[in-house]
Motif scaffolding. Structure first.
Motif, short mmCIF file in Angstrom:
data_model
loop_
_atom_site.label_atom_id
_atom_site.label_comp_id
_atom_site.label_asym_id
_atom_site.label_seq_id
_atom_site.Cartn_x
_atom_site.Cartn_y
_atom_site.Cartn_z
N SER A 222 0.82 -1.22 0.00
CA SER A 222 0.00 0.00 0.00
C SER A 222 0.85 1.27 0.00
O SER A 222 0.35 2.36 0.23
N THR A 223 2.15 1.11 -0.26
CA THR A 223 3.06 2.25 -0.24
C THR A 223 3.82 2.31 -1.56
O THR A 223 4.34 1.30 -2.03
N ILE B 108 7.06 9.35 -1.03
CA ILE B 108 6.51 8.10 -0.51
C ILE B 108 5.03 8.34 -0.27
O ILE B 108 4.65 9.23 0.49
N GLU B 109 4.20 7.56 -0.98
CA GLU B 109 2.75 7.69 -0.88
C GLU B 109 2.17 6.50 -0.13
O GLU B 109 2.51 5.36 -0.41
N SER C 225 1.25 11.63 1.66
CA SER C 225 2.58 11.40 1.13
C SER C 225 3.61 12.25 1.87
O SER C 225 3.25 13.23 2.53
N VAL C 226 4.86 11.85 1.74
CA VAL C 226 5.99 12.57 2.30
C VAL C 226 6.98 12.78 1.16
O VAL C 226 7.26 11.86 0.40
N GLY D 266 14.01 0.89 2.46
CA GLY D 266 13.79 -0.46 2.97
C GLY D 266 12.38 -0.99 2.77
O GLY D 266 11.41 -0.34 3.13
N GLY D 267 12.27 -2.15 2.17
CA GLY D 267 10.99 -2.83 1.99
C GLY D 267 10.19 -2.41 0.76
O GLY D 267 9.24 -3.08 0.39
N LEU D 268 10.55 -1.30 0.13
CA LEU D 268 9.81 -0.83 -1.05
C LEU D 268 10.62 -1.11 -2.31
O LEU D 268 11.84 -1.21 -2.27
N ASP D 269 9.92 -1.23 -3.44
CA ASP D 269 10.61 -1.45 -4.72
C ASP D 269 11.46 -0.23 -5.06
O ASP D 269 11.00 0.91 -4.94
#
Length: 141
Positions: free
Chosen positions: A14-15, A38-39, A91-92, A127-130
């Motif tokens: 979801s991010t 980052i959404e 988002s940031v 970390g953890g995101l594509d």
């Protein structure tokens, strides 16, 4: 906004991480500048760690696979954490500037001279995101 430890980590499903160069081509003397977003598409706030140990921008080129610079190289004070809250449906954004000078992952003193003209690729990893990529060009004098 700094995120508390009780806040859940943002789930990869979801991010979304996006990256863009603010310009396609930078003239000599211009500072390449990148926007990382980052959404959070979920219905609850979450946190993502933007500390040097968990997030990095890496620049490569103009030769294929030629690593030039990384925001994670030899961080001052270690790899530290910097958790940031991302609001539900929000988002940031972060802006990263590059001084056109190479860096070295082994903390060796890199060449002080700025890199030359050509087409470069910037990659953002959190970390953890594509990982995501964008290209930009440094123009000749």
């Amino acid at each position: 906004m700094a995120a508390g430890s009780a806040l859940a980590n943002c789930a990869p499903e979801s991010t979304e991480l996006t990256l863009r160069s603010l310009k396609d081509t930078y003239a000599p003397g211009e500072t390449p500048t990148f926007e990382v977003t980052i959404e959070n598409a979920s219905d609850s706030a979450c946190k993502v760690d933007l500390g040097r140990g968990y997030a990095a921008l890496t620049i490569s080129g103009p030769a294929e696979d030629e690593r030039v610079w990384s925001s994670g190289d030899c961080p001052r004070g270690g790899g530290g954490t910097a958790p940031v809250q991302v609001a539900a449906g929000g988002s940031v954004k972060r802006i990263v500037k590059w001084d056109r000078k190479p860096s070295d992952s082994e903390c060796a003193t890199p060449a002080a001279k700025a890199v030359g003209p050509g087409t470069y690729q910037v990659e953002a990893k959190v970390g953890g995101l594509d990982a995501v990529r964008a290209t930009f060009t440094l123009a000749k004098d």
